[in-house]
Design an enzyme around this catalytic site. Structure first.
Site, PDB file in Angstrom:
ATOM      1  CB  THR A 126      -2.639   0.334   9.254  1.00  0.00           C
ATOM      2  OG1 THR A 126      -1.839  -0.535   8.452  1.00  0.00           O
ATOM      3  CG2 THR A 126      -2.615  -0.156  10.692  1.00  0.00           C
ATOM      4  CG  ASP A 128      -0.268  -3.612   5.689  1.00  0.00           C
ATOM      5  OD1 ASP A 128      -1.040  -4.169   4.877  1.00  0.00           O
ATOM      6  OD2 ASP A 128       0.706  -2.926   5.339  1.00  0.00           O
ATOM      7  NE  ARG A 163      -2.313 -22.865 -14.875  1.00  0.00           N
ATOM      8  CZ  ARG A 163      -3.282 -22.524 -15.726  1.00  0.00           C
ATOM      9  NH1 ARG A 163      -4.395 -21.940 -15.257  1.00  0.00           N
ATOM     10  NH2 ARG A 163      -3.177 -22.755 -17.010  1.00  0.00           N
ATOM     11  NE  ARG A 172       4.780   0.222   2.268  1.00  0.00           N
ATOM     12  CZ  ARG A 172       5.320   0.559   1.098  1.00  0.00           C
ATOM     13  NH1 ARG A 172       6.622   0.474   0.920  1.00  0.00           N
ATOM     14  NH2 ARG A 172       4.546   0.978   0.115  1.00  0.00           N
ATOM     15  CD  GLU A 222       1.960  -4.632  -0.412  1.00  0.00           C
ATOM     16  OE1 GLU A 222       1.575  -4.460  -1.578  1.00  0.00           O
ATOM     17  OE2 GLU A 222       1.599  -3.925   0.553  1.00  0.00           O
ATOM     18  CB  VAL A 273      -9.425  -6.685  -4.988  1.00  0.00           C
ATOM     19  CG1 VAL A 273     -10.585  -7.562  -4.554  1.00  0.00           C
ATOM     20  CG2 VAL A 273      -9.492  -6.417  -6.478  1.00  0.00           C
ATOM     21  NE  ARG A 275      -5.925   0.794  -0.601  1.00  0.00           N
ATOM     22  CZ  ARG A 275      -4.701   1.274  -0.542  1.00  0.00           C
ATOM     23  NH1 ARG A 275      -3.877   0.827   0.370  1.00  0.00           N
ATOM     24  NH2 ARG A 275      -4.303   2.203  -1.383  1.00  0.00           N
TER      25      ARG A 275
END
Length: 342
Positions: A126, A128, A163, A172, A222, A273, A275
């Site tokens: 995973t 993550d 900026r 997740r 995300e 990008v 992974r």
């Protein structure tokens, strides 16, 4: 013994290194035969397979993705899914199955092993890095390196235009990529799913950064959510494991920052990008070791287990334990990196 191998869930760098490690040691030292199932659990469901031998895995160590293909197919949601898998394994004379995947893929493997007697061994995958039974999963290091390089590059363009740049990374339920890349890349704000964020506080940190004549970089996972709101989604559709499609929080946050501070804000969503492409040296090393230990596990008949990294040792843990809970960012660690916010 004939052994089946499959890769399920999202692709990530290092999958091919695992396959190579399994096949090389399995053939050379144990004399096993190998069958590769295509596209995750769809392969054994439909009997879609290829032969895996040493020539088939030659040269794949540095390649990203997976030569077997992957999918988010959930056999537990398919009509007669378990029966079909068992019949196809028997038809192909497959006596054991190595499943390489994350929480969902390994969750299916755990049920097959515990409830239906299918001999399974798991390898944690995973990006993550959120499986609690292992210190690290392969693919994570590559994703962090890619995200860190992106943040490095975005600093210069942010400063050129003065900026705000919001960088959305994967994560997740756990903010490991955000925390590691954000700290390594010198981000001024890091937002993760484990801690709901206050938009006003984010704007205050952004304003403080501008007062020091620097352009701020905000890194957001995300799955991060605002204090007074819900998860930002692209749409409401679900995959076969019941997961919504994430991404969108970066764009939403940039608009809020611009509206509340009057400063120009832009978003960069790194997405797939992170992974794609060749795995880092660490991920090649870890994935290869996982493959070697997984085939040892199969050869010894130690089924219902997953290989895991503990310190520098590769150990075995029960599949059910490996998928029981997620590994999330500890509050103390998040507090540590908070000294750089603003």
């Amino acid at each position: 013994m004939r052994v089946g191998v499959l890769t399920g869930g999202g692709d990530c760098p290092g999958l091919n290194a695992v396959i190579r490690g399994i096949v090389r040691k399995g053939v050379q030292e144990y004399g096993h035969d190998f069958v590769g199932f295509r596209d995750g659990w769809r392969g054994p469901l439909e009997g879609d397979s290829i032969r895996l031998d040493i020539p088939a895995v030659r040269g794949i160590l540095p390649r990203g993705g997976t030569i077997l293909g992957s999918s988010r197919t959930n056999p537990l949601q398919q009509e007669n899914g378990i029966r079909r898998i068992k019949e196809n394994l028997a038809k192909l004379e497959v006596e054991a199955l190595v499943t390489i995947g994350g929480e969902d893929t390994l969750g299916v493997a755990a049920r097959l092993a515990d409830e239906y007697g299918v001999p399974c061994v798991g390898v944690p995958k995973t990006i993550d890095n959120d499986l609690s039974a292992t210190d690290y999963t392969f693919g994570f290091d590559t994703a962090v390196n890619i995200a860190t390089e992106a943040i490095d590059r975005l600093h210069t363009t942010a400063e050129s235009h003065m900026r705000v740049l919001v960088v959305e990374v994967m994560g997740r339920h756990a903010g490991w990529i955000a925390v590691h890349s954000g700290l390594a890349g010198g981000a001024n704000v890091i937002l993760i799913p484990e801690h709901r964020f206050d938009v006003e506080q984010v704007c205050a940190w952004v304003t403080s950064r501008f007062k020091a004549s620097y352009a701020p970089i905000v890194v957001v996972a995300e799955g991060a959510m605002p204090k007074d709101g819900n998860m930002v989604l692209k749409d409401e559709s679900l995959d076969s494991f019941g997961h919504v499609r994430l991404s969108g929080v970066g764009e939403w946050l940039a608009k809020e920052i611009e509206k509340r501070t009057g400063k120009e804000a832009r978003t960069t969503v790194l997405g797939h990008v992170q992974r794609g492409g060749t795995p880092s040296a660490f991920d090649r090393w870890l994935a290869t070791r996982f493959g070697l230990h997984a085939i040892d596990c199969v050869h010894e008949g130690d089924f219902g287990k997953m290989v895991a990294l503990r310190g520098t040792d590769v150990v075995r843990v029960p599949l059910a334990e490996a998928t029981a809970r997620l590994k999330t960012v500890d509050a103390k660690l998040y507090q540590e990196v908070g000294v750089f916010f603003g």
